[in-house]
Design an enzyme around this catalytic site. Sequence first.
Site, short mmCIF file in Angstrom:
data_model
loop_
_atom_site.label_atom_id
_atom_site.label_comp_id
_atom_site.label_asym_id
_atom_site.label_seq_id
_atom_site.Cartn_x
_atom_site.Cartn_y
_atom_site.Cartn_z
N LYS A 144 0.91 -1.15 -0.01
CA LYS A 144 -0.06 -0.02 -0.06
C LYS A 144 0.78 1.16 0.17
O LYS A 144 2.15 1.43 -0.44
CB LYS A 144 -0.78 -0.23 1.13
CG LYS A 144 -1.74 -1.23 1.10
CD LYS A 144 -2.74 -1.37 2.29
CE LYS A 144 -3.40 -2.76 2.44
NZ LYS A 144 -4.76 -2.78 3.10
N SER A 170 -6.66 -10.02 6.58
CA SER A 170 -5.76 -9.89 7.98
C SER A 170 -5.24 -11.38 8.05
O SER A 170 -5.18 -12.01 9.01
CB SER A 170 -6.79 -9.81 8.99
OG SER A 170 -7.34 -8.62 9.12
#
Length: 251
Positions: A11, A214
Site C-alpha cells: 500500500k 488479515s
Amino acid sequence: MREKYIVGNWKMNHKQEDISKFFEVFSKTTVGKNCHAWVAPQAIHLPFVLELSNKKCNGKLLVGGQNCCYEKSGAYTGEISPEALKDIGATFVIIGHSERRAIYKEQNSELCKKSSAALSCGLQVIFCVGETLEERESGKTEKVIAQQIIEGIKPLDKKSLQNIIIAYEPVWAIGTGKTATPSQAEDVHKFIRTLWEKEGLPNAHDLIILYGGSVKPANIGELMAQKNIDGALVGGASLKGEDFSALTIAN
Ligand code: PEP
C-alpha cells in the site's frame, strides 16, 4: 500439490530505509519449495525495490504494481502506465483492490479496461473481488462476487485469461484483524472456481485464487490447507521482513 503464491501489498507505506531493512531479512530467507513470493510496493519505490530484489534475492521475489491506467501510455497526467511497469521489470499488477473501489470509486467496467491494458502489456493481473460486511450479512456475497467477475473479467479476451489471478478479499477482513474462517474463505473460493466454469471461462481448475484479509503467520497454515486457496494477498503482515519471511517459509 498445488503451488502457493504469497503476495505482499505494501500500500502507501515504507520509506527507502524500511525497504532496505525488509531486504536485509528477506534476502536470507529460504522460500518454501512450493511457494512464489511477490511484493507490490508503491509506484515511486518500484525501481528501488526491483534493484534490491535483483541484487539481493536472485529472482526469488517478483515485483509488481498496485494499480495502473486503463490506457497503455499517453496524456494521462499522474497515472501509472502498464507499459512502463512492464518495461522496468514489474511482472504483475493488482487491479480493483477494495481501497481503489471504495475510495476512488473504481467500477467493474473501468477495472475491466485496466485489466485489458495490463494484460496486453504482458503483465499478470491480480483482480480483487470481495463483499462488504453489509453485503455478507444480507446474504449477497455470491451475487456481488459474480457481478464483479462477470463485469470485470468476462469481457476480456479469453486467451489472456491465463494471466489473471483472482484475489478474494472480504472487505470486512481487510486491515481489521478479522479473518474469514478457513471454511468461509473456502466456500467463496469454491464458488469462484465453479462460476468460472459455468461462465465458460477457460481452465477453471488451474485458476489461481488468493485469499486476502488479515492473513498473518499465525493463521496462514489453516487457510492454505483449504483445497481452493492457492495463496494469500497480504497487507499489514507483509511490511516487515520477519513476518513476510514467515509467510513464505510456511508454504
Ligand atoms: C490487503 O490490503 O489486500 C489486505 C489483505 O490487507 P491486510 O492483510 O492488512 O488485511
